[in-house]
Design an enzyme around this catalytic site. Structure first.
Site, PDB file in Angstrom:
ATOM      1  N   GLU A  31       0.894  -1.068   0.071  1.00 35.52           N
ATOM      2  CA  GLU A  31       0.088  -0.103  -0.149  1.00 35.52           C
ATOM      3  C   GLU A  31       0.837   1.114  -0.119  1.00 35.52           C
ATOM      4  O   GLU A  31       1.799   1.386   0.694  1.00 35.52           O
ATOM      5  CB  GLU A  31      -0.810   0.196   1.228  1.00 35.52           C
ATOM      6  CG  GLU A  31      -1.490   1.413   1.590  1.00 35.52           C
ATOM      7  CD  GLU A  31      -2.267   1.777   0.308  1.00 35.52           C
ATOM      8  OE1 GLU A  31      -3.221   1.112  -0.493  1.00 35.52           O
ATOM      9  OE2 GLU A  31      -2.231   3.008   0.100  1.00 35.52           O
ATOM     10  N   GLN A  32       0.631   2.196  -1.200  1.00 30.97           N
ATOM     11  CA  GLN A  32       1.485   3.153  -0.889  1.00 30.97           C
ATOM     12  C   GLN A  32       1.445   4.259   0.076  1.00 30.97           C
ATOM     13  O   GLN A  32       2.445   5.031   0.302  1.00 30.97           O
ATOM     14  CB  GLN A  32       1.194   4.120  -2.271  1.00 30.97           C
ATOM     15  CG  GLN A  32      -0.293   4.774  -2.282  1.00 30.97           C
ATOM     16  CD  GLN A  32      -0.441   5.474  -3.660  1.00 30.97           C
ATOM     17  OE1 GLN A  32       0.466   5.362  -4.516  1.00 30.97           O
ATOM     18  NE2 GLN A  32      -1.470   5.957  -3.884  1.00 30.97           N
ATOM     19  N   SER A  33       0.364   4.413   0.717  1.00 30.16           N
ATOM     20  CA  SER A  33       0.139   5.454   1.825  1.00 30.16           C
ATOM     21  C   SER A  33      -0.382   4.867   3.165  1.00 30.16           C
ATOM     22  O   SER A  33      -0.994   4.180   3.329  1.00 30.16           O
ATOM     23  CB  SER A  33      -0.626   6.509   1.529  1.00 30.16           C
ATOM     24  OG  SER A  33      -1.146   7.211   2.619  1.00 30.16           O
ATOM     25  N   GLY A  87      -8.038   1.125   2.091  1.00 29.97           N
ATOM     26  CA  GLY A  87      -8.303   1.771   0.900  1.00 29.97           C
ATOM     27  C   GLY A  87      -9.052   2.997   1.011  1.00 29.97           C
ATOM     28  O   GLY A  87      -9.305   3.731   2.077  1.00 29.97           O
ATOM     29  N   HIS A 132     -42.679  -3.641  12.167  1.00 28.55           N
ATOM     30  CA  HIS A 132     -43.459  -2.438  12.494  1.00 28.55           C
ATOM     31  C   HIS A 132     -42.843  -1.660  13.618  1.00 28.55           C
ATOM     32  O   HIS A 132     -42.728  -2.634  14.703  1.00 28.55           O
ATOM     33  CB  HIS A 132     -45.032  -2.858  12.458  1.00 28.55           C
ATOM     34  CG  HIS A 132     -45.779  -1.686  12.799  1.00 28.55           C
ATOM     35  ND1 HIS A 132     -46.173  -0.630  11.825  1.00 28.55           N
ATOM     36  CD2 HIS A 132     -46.251  -1.009  13.816  1.00 28.55           C
ATOM     37  CE1 HIS A 132     -46.922   0.102  12.389  1.00 28.55           C
ATOM     38  NE2 HIS A 132     -46.966  -0.125  13.489  1.00 28.55           N
TER      39      HIS A 132
HETATM   40  C1  LIG Z   1     -16.244  10.469  -1.544  1.00 29.78           C
HETATM   41  C2  LIG Z   1     -16.320   8.956  -1.856  1.00 29.78           C
HETATM   42  C3  LIG Z   1     -17.689   8.405  -1.373  1.00 29.78           C
HETATM   43  C4  LIG Z   1     -17.935   7.184  -1.821  1.00 29.78           C
HETATM   44  N1  LIG Z   1     -18.934   6.479  -1.155  1.00 29.78           N
HETATM   45  C5  LIG Z   1     -19.289   5.076  -1.523  1.00 29.78           C
HETATM   46  C6  LIG Z   1     -20.498   4.464  -0.832  1.00 29.78           C
HETATM   47  O1  LIG Z   1     -21.245   5.114  -0.126  1.00 29.78           O
HETATM   48  N2  LIG Z   1     -20.661   3.126  -1.298  1.00 29.78           N
HETATM   49  C7  LIG Z   1     -19.721   2.588  -1.910  1.00 29.78           C
HETATM   50  O2  LIG Z   1     -19.992   1.524  -2.322  1.00 29.78           O
HETATM   51  N3  LIG Z   1     -18.706   3.193  -2.706  1.00 29.78           N
HETATM   52  C8  LIG Z   1     -18.363   4.626  -2.278  1.00 29.78           C
HETATM   53  N4  LIG Z   1     -17.378   4.997  -3.110  1.00 29.78           N
HETATM   54  C9  LIG Z   1     -16.706   4.220  -3.669  1.00 29.78           C
HETATM   55  C10 LIG Z   1     -15.583   3.417  -3.263  1.00 29.78           C
HETATM   56  O3  LIG Z   1     -15.089   3.920  -2.331  1.00 29.78           O
HETATM   57  C11 LIG Z   1     -14.734   2.913  -4.184  1.00 29.78           C
HETATM   58  O4  LIG Z   1     -15.575   2.286  -5.189  1.00 29.78           O
HETATM   59  C12 LIG Z   1     -13.874   1.649  -3.533  1.00 29.78           C
HETATM   60  O5  LIG Z   1     -13.447   2.004  -2.268  1.00 29.78           O
HETATM   61  C13 LIG Z   1     -12.934   1.334  -4.609  1.00 29.78           C
HETATM   62  O6  LIG Z   1     -11.941   0.327  -3.826  1.00 29.78           O
HETATM   63  P1  LIG Z   1     -11.072  -0.582  -4.601  1.00 29.78           P
HETATM   64  O7  LIG Z   1     -10.882  -1.944  -4.065  1.00 29.78           O
HETATM   65  O8  LIG Z   1     -11.210  -0.392  -6.061  1.00 29.78           O
HETATM   66  O9  LIG Z   1      -9.515   0.062  -4.164  1.00 29.78           O
HETATM   67  P2  LIG Z   1      -9.333   1.395  -3.275  1.00 29.78           P
HETATM   68  O10 LIG Z   1     -10.116   1.234  -1.797  1.00 29.78           O
HETATM   69  O11 LIG Z   1      -9.462   2.689  -3.833  1.00 29.78           O
HETATM   70  O12 LIG Z   1      -7.917   1.155  -2.724  1.00 29.78           O
HETATM   71  C14 LIG Z   1      -6.833   1.162  -3.595  1.00 29.78           C
HETATM   72  C15 LIG Z   1      -5.568   1.627  -2.905  1.00 29.78           C
HETATM   73  O13 LIG Z   1      -4.309   1.226  -3.772  1.00 29.78           O
HETATM   74  C16 LIG Z   1      -3.379   2.392  -3.262  1.00 29.78           C
HETATM   75  N5  LIG Z   1      -2.585   2.249  -4.524  1.00 29.78           N
HETATM   76  C17 LIG Z   1      -2.683   2.982  -5.511  1.00 29.78           C
HETATM   77  N6  LIG Z   1      -1.596   3.146  -6.156  1.00 29.78           N
HETATM   78  C18 LIG Z   1      -0.620   2.152  -5.603  1.00 29.78           C
HETATM   79  C19 LIG Z   1       0.673   1.812  -6.071  1.00 29.78           C
HETATM   80  N7  LIG Z   1       1.221   2.142  -7.132  1.00 29.78           N
HETATM   81  N8  LIG Z   1       1.392   1.117  -4.729  1.00 29.78           N
HETATM   82  C20 LIG Z   1       0.716   0.691  -3.827  1.00 29.78           C
HETATM   83  N9  LIG Z   1      -0.290   1.123  -3.417  1.00 29.78           N
HETATM   84  C21 LIG Z   1      -1.253   1.849  -4.406  1.00 29.78           C
HETATM   85  C22 LIG Z   1      -4.172   3.577  -2.770  1.00 29.78           C
HETATM   86  O14 LIG Z   1      -3.404   4.285  -2.066  1.00 29.78           O
HETATM   87  C23 LIG Z   1      -5.449   2.726  -2.470  1.00 29.78           C
HETATM   88  O15 LIG Z   1      -5.571   2.806  -0.935  1.00 29.78           O
HETATM   89  C24 LIG Z   1     -16.977   6.488  -2.511  1.00 29.78           C
HETATM   90  C25 LIG Z   1     -16.027   7.212  -3.078  1.00 29.78           C
HETATM   91  C26 LIG Z   1     -15.548   8.283  -2.776  1.00 29.78           C
HETATM   92  C27 LIG Z   1     -14.308   8.859  -3.491  1.00 29.78           C
END
Ligand SMILES: Cc1cc2nc3c(=O)[nH]c(=O)nc-3n(C[C@H](O)[C@H](O)[C@H](O)COP(=O)(O)OP(=O)(O)OC[C@H]3O[C@@H](n4cnc5c(N)ncnc54)[C@H](O)[C@@H]3O)c2cc1C
Length: 459
Positions: free
Chosen positions: A36-38, A44, A443
């Site tokens: 994880e980058q951060s 996530g 209910h």
């Molecule tokens: C403001 C907001 C509100 C949302 N609300 C909802 C909601 O209510 N319900 C819902 O279902 N979805 C919601 N979503 C969408 C949801 O958050 C995303 O669809 C979901 O988190 C995506 O998950 P993921 O598994 O694709 O990866 P992510 O959870 O995005 O994780 C990807 C990870 O990879 C890491 N990464 C990136 N590049 C690298 C690299 N080169 N090396 C190492 N690590 C790296 C990142 O830092 C990150 O931590 C919301 C999104 C946002 C932005």
């Protein structure tokens, strides 16, 4: 000294799909490395800067009383969000890294070759090799090419908004899509003056007109300025605020903003991954190309979650993990095509939850349909709306007139994010509208509206 680690499975990115797969594979005895980058992002987007903080802010903003000091109340709310997200982040890290056969490495990863990924440079470089690799790097917001926007000192991302304790006085949201409307609703309830500028002629163009109009009416009623058909031409910083210039109906207009939030979409995070070194193909918007089993152009590399260009929801990333795990440990039959009646929720207040076809889509497809529709305030069988003093909204169901099966629903209502799951389950398992209508529900609940609304059916 540079280090090399070998693993059975390497996961790049700590998203929902990757971490879920990592846990299951570790528990099955595989040696798993997750990068994880951060350190601010263990777990996530969802628990750190996405679903969890925004939905907590929906909750807090609706709890504000008119005599609360807006700034103080907001700062307390942000502190509450910070506490919860920190706890979730630490929990996510410990739950995985604490396992004997799992290691979490913090740093940005890039591919070196199809089986090797590196983190860091020089002496600090860690290289991981694995026969199976899962890419789960998520998506990031796009800043639209509006002159003056990228340079504006008032440009904010959703992440910045939910981390700063200063309540913006005037927020302009660029784009009236799902995330834009959630932020608009939240910040309006906190007391910010909010303007939404949307280029389409109406909000939520995918939804039926009556549903989109009902959402717009609620937002307008709450004091959000919703301006549709607006083409932003430029943005100019004018000291404490920015002036947003836009055209509408042939005229030129402006709106002042102390914070500018672009909400015009998110693109897959692939730019820094050097996928070409692994021979992994991407599409025009940077999404990793996958087949229905989520295998990339390199069959031992999978892509899960937002990065593969699918629907951007946490539960889709979770379902992606099910598919990949079925490939790695199961009978390999599960595919993205198995997904039926996938619901989603727009967390304005009250929320809009939808599933399946809209009335417009069903009619355009030539289906013989009946529609049941009732305003929440008129649903006698749902006193819950009155007990929690939220009677705004409307419930609408689209039913196949020949089979009595539910084709779709749009529920703009208190608890819609819960009710929709019952409707979606019924759709997946061919439970008819009549069976739904005649079922026993607790209910006072919001689900019991179903007892009544299906009775209001018209051809
Ligand atoms: C403001 C907001 C509100 C949302 N609300 C909802 C909601 O209510 N319900 C819902 O279902 N979805 C919601 N979503 C969408 C949801 O958050 C995303 O669809 C979901 O988190 C995506 O998950 P993921 O598994 O694709 O990866 P992510 O959870 O995005 O994780 C990807 C990870 O990879 C890491 N990464 C990136 N590049 C690298 C690299 N080169 N090396 C190492 N690590 C790296 C990142 O830092 C990150 O931590 C919301 C999104 C946002 C932005």
């Amino acid at each position: 000294m540079a280090t090399t680690i070998s693993a059975d499975v390497l996961v790049v990115g700590f998203g929902k799909g990757g971490k879920t797969a990592a846990h299951v594979l570790t528990d099955a005895g595989r040696r798993v490395v997750l990068i994880e980058q951060s350190a601010d992002m263990y777990g996530g987007t969802c628990p750190n800067v996405g679903c969890v903080p925004t939905k907590m802010l929906v909750h807090y903003s609706n709890a504000r009383r008119h005599d609360d000091d807006a700034q103080e109340f907001f700062a307390d709310s942000i502190a509450g969000v910070r506490d919860l997200t920190s706890a979730f982040r630490a929990g996510n890290f410990e739950a995985l890294d604490g396992k004997d056969t799992a290691t979490v490495i913090t740093g940005a990863a890039h591919f070196v070759d199809p089986h090797t990924v590196a983190v860091g440079e020089g002496e600090d470089r860690v290289t991981v090799t694995a026969p199976t690799i899962l890419v789960n790097t998520g998506s990031e917001p796009v800043v639209p090419p509006i002159p003056g926007l990228a340079e504006s000192s008032h440009l904010v991302s959703g992440t910045e908004l939910t981390r700063t304790a200063n309540l913006p006085e005037r927020l302009t949201v660029i784009g009236g899509g799902y995330l834009g409307l959630e932020f608009a609703s939240i910040y309006r309830h906190f007391g910010t003056h909010v303007t939404v500028l949307e280029s389409a002629e109406r909000l939520l163009p995918r939804e039926d007109e009556d549903i989109a109009a009902a959402v717009a009416e609620i937002l307008l009623g709450d004091g959000v300025d919703v301006i549709t058909g607006a083409r932003i031409t430029r943005i100019e910083d004018t000291g404490a605020t920015s002036t947003v210039h836009y055209e509408k109906d042939g005229g030129s207009h402006t709106v002042e903003a102390s914070a500018l939030l672009p909400a015009t979409g998110r693109r897959p995070v692939t730019a820094g991954l050097r996928l070409d070194a692994a021979g992994v193909h991407t599409g025009p918007n940077g999404a990793v190309e996958v087949d229905e089993y989520l295998r990339t152009s390199q069959p031992h590399i999978f892509a899960l979650g937002d990065v593969n260009g699918g629907p951007q929801f946490t539960y889709i990333s979770l379902d992606d993990a099910r598919i990949v795990l079925d490939q790695l440990m199961g009978d390999g039959k599960r595919t993205t095509a198995d997904r039926v009646a996938v619901p989603h929720t727009l967390f304005v207040t009250p929320p809009l939850a939808t599933v399946g076809l809209t009335e417009h889509e069903a009619r355009a497809a030539g289906r013989n349909i009946k529609v049941s529709r009732e305003k929440v305030a008129d649903i006698i069988a749902m006193p819950r709306a009155y007990t929690v003093e939220e009677t705004r909204g409307v419930m609408k169901f689209i039913v196949d007139a020949d089979t009595d099966l539910v084709l779709g629903a749009a529920l703009l209502s208190i608890d819609a994010q819960e009710i929709i799951n019952t409707v979606a389950l019924a759709m997946r398992h061919d439970i008819t509208a009549t069976e739904l209508r005649d079922s026993i529900y607790t209910h006072p609940s919001s689900t019991e509206a179903i007892n009544e609304v299906f009775d209001k059916i018209v051809a």
